[in-house]
Write a protein that holds these residues in place. Structure first.
Motif, short mmCIF file in Angstrom:
data_model
loop_
_atom_site.label_atom_id
_atom_site.label_comp_id
_atom_site.label_asym_id
_atom_site.label_seq_id
_atom_site.Cartn_x
_atom_site.Cartn_y
_atom_site.Cartn_z
N ALA A 132 -61.69 14.17 -48.90
CA ALA A 132 -60.52 14.51 -49.71
C ALA A 132 -60.88 15.25 -50.98
CB ALA A 132 -59.73 13.24 -50.03
N TRP A 133 -61.88 14.78 -51.71
CA TRP A 133 -62.25 15.44 -52.97
C TRP A 133 -62.77 16.85 -52.72
CZ3 TRP A 133 -60.91 14.17 -57.68
CH2 TRP A 133 -60.55 12.85 -57.95
N GLU A 134 -63.60 16.98 -51.71
CA GLU A 134 -64.17 18.30 -51.41
C GLU A 134 -63.09 19.29 -51.00
OE1 GLU A 134 -67.21 20.32 -48.16
OE2 GLU A 134 -67.17 18.15 -48.37
N TYR A 135 -62.21 18.87 -50.08
CA TYR A 135 -61.17 19.77 -49.62
C TYR A 135 -60.11 20.03 -50.68
CZ TYR A 135 -62.86 20.31 -44.88
OH TYR A 135 -63.61 20.68 -43.79
N SER A 136 -59.89 19.07 -51.56
CA SER A 136 -58.98 19.30 -52.68
C SER A 136 -59.49 20.41 -53.58
CB SER A 136 -58.81 18.01 -53.50
OG SER A 136 -58.15 17.03 -52.75
N ALA A 137 -60.79 20.40 -53.83
CA ALA A 137 -61.39 21.46 -54.65
C ALA A 137 -61.27 22.82 -53.97
CB ALA A 137 -62.85 21.13 -54.93
N TYR A 138 -61.51 22.85 -52.65
CA TYR A 138 -61.37 24.11 -51.90
C TYR A 138 -59.94 24.64 -52.00
CZ TYR A 138 -65.80 22.92 -49.53
OH TYR A 138 -67.09 22.61 -49.23
N ASP B 144 -71.70 17.35 -47.35
CA ASP B 144 -70.86 16.17 -47.13
C ASP B 144 -70.05 16.24 -45.86
OD1 ASP B 144 -71.74 15.02 -49.52
OD2 ASP B 144 -70.23 16.12 -50.68
N SER B 145 -69.36 17.37 -45.64
CA SER B 145 -68.45 17.45 -44.49
C SER B 145 -68.95 18.39 -43.40
CB SER B 145 -67.08 17.94 -44.97
OG SER B 145 -67.17 19.28 -45.44
N PHE B 146 -70.07 19.06 -43.65
CA PHE B 146 -70.63 20.04 -42.71
C PHE B 146 -69.67 21.20 -42.44
CE2 PHE B 146 -72.56 15.91 -41.65
CZ PHE B 146 -73.87 16.20 -42.01
N THR B 147 -68.77 21.44 -43.39
CA THR B 147 -67.85 22.58 -43.29
C THR B 147 -68.63 23.87 -43.56
OG1 THR B 147 -66.01 21.25 -44.08
CG2 THR B 147 -65.76 23.64 -44.23
N PRO B 148 -68.53 24.88 -42.68
CA PRO B 148 -69.17 26.17 -43.00
C PRO B 148 -68.62 26.70 -44.33
CG PRO B 148 -68.46 26.11 -40.71
CD PRO B 148 -67.89 24.89 -41.36
N LEU B 149 -69.51 27.03 -45.26
CA LEU B 149 -69.07 27.37 -46.61
C LEU B 149 -68.31 28.68 -46.70
CD1 LEU B 149 -72.05 26.11 -48.80
CD2 LEU B 149 -69.77 25.12 -48.53
N TRP B 150 -68.47 29.55 -45.71
CA TRP B 150 -67.74 30.82 -45.78
C TRP B 150 -66.23 30.59 -45.65
CZ3 TRP B 150 -64.50 32.59 -42.01
CH2 TRP B 150 -64.63 32.02 -40.74
N ILE B 151 -65.83 29.46 -45.03
CA ILE B 151 -64.40 29.21 -44.85
C ILE B 151 -63.69 28.98 -46.19
CG2 ILE B 151 -62.71 27.64 -43.82
CD1 ILE B 151 -64.65 27.30 -41.46
N PRO B 152 -64.19 28.10 -47.06
CA PRO B 152 -63.53 27.99 -48.37
C PRO B 152 -63.83 29.16 -49.31
CG PRO B 152 -65.36 26.46 -48.25
CD PRO B 152 -65.19 27.03 -46.88
N GLN B 153 -64.93 29.89 -49.06
CA GLN B 153 -65.26 31.02 -49.92
C GLN B 153 -64.43 32.26 -49.60
OE1 GLN B 153 -69.46 31.36 -49.28
NE2 GLN B 153 -69.96 29.61 -50.59
#
Length: 197
Positions: free
Chosen positions: A70-76, A148-157
């Motif tokens: 939640a915290w990570e995706y909130s920041a994104y 933390d979530s293994f989300t590819p960073l290009w997606i929020p970038q």
């Protein structure tokens, strides 16, 4: 008639190419603003889900007490909403600016200050758009992911890069409007009404 930003002036007709570029930048900025609103809506749902889980966990101990990402995706989502909405915010003249020189000087001096600030803003936002885009491409090519979530960073970038590009386009449109005597702001996009005296 005057508004909170000073007297209302009739904009000087600008060349058709400049007008076409402004309309193109406005269309892209409006679409990006809808994406920003979607990000804020998703952020609201995420926060409500987090709060709801916390309440339900007190009633049913078997449920998780929070959403781990939640915290990570909130920041994104917050970063994306901020950047995607910045272009239209600039176009409506709603960015916070230091207007001491603009309001304190004569009209012709104010126009020169506006042109200078638009030139500096174009350089800064152009560099920002280039940097954010290169950053997202580098993350994509190197397969970087969040720890933390293994989300590819290009997606929020990617939304940050898109927002920076839209802001740079609107800054170029503002510079062209200042150069050719047009209106650097489009009052039609404003959500709030201007006060009149």
């Amino acid at each position: 008639m005057t508004t909170s930003n000073g007297p209302v002036t009739t904009p000087i007709p600008v060349p058709r190419a400049v007008d076409a570029f402004q309309r193109f930048a406005d269309t892209i900025a409006l679409a990006a603003t809808y994406l920003a609103a979607a990000c804020l809506f998703a952020l609201t749902l995420l926060v409500l889900a987090e709060v709801g889980l916390g309440i339900l966990n007190r009633l049913f101990k078997g449920l998780p007490k929070d959403i781990p990402v939640a915290w990570e995706y909130s920041a994104y989502l917050m970063g994306a909403a901020f950047m995607l909405g910045s272009g239209l915010t600039l176009r409506t003249g709603m960015h916070v600016r230091v207007e001491l020189l603009l309001k304190g000087g004569k009209a012709r001096r104010a126009r020169q200050y506006e042109l200078l600030s638009a030139l500096v803003g174009t350089i800064v936002t152009g560099l920002m758009a280039w940097t954010f885009t290169a950053f997202a491409i580098r993350s994509f090519l190197s397969n970087q992911a969040s720890q933390d979530s293994f989300t590819p960073l290009w997606i929020p970038q990617a939304p940050l890069a898109l927002g920076a590009i839209v802001l740079a386009l609107e800054m170029v449109a503002r510079l062209l409007a200042c150069m050719f005597g047009g209106s650097p702001e489009n009052q039609a996009f404003r959500a709030a009404t201007a006060t009149t005296e």
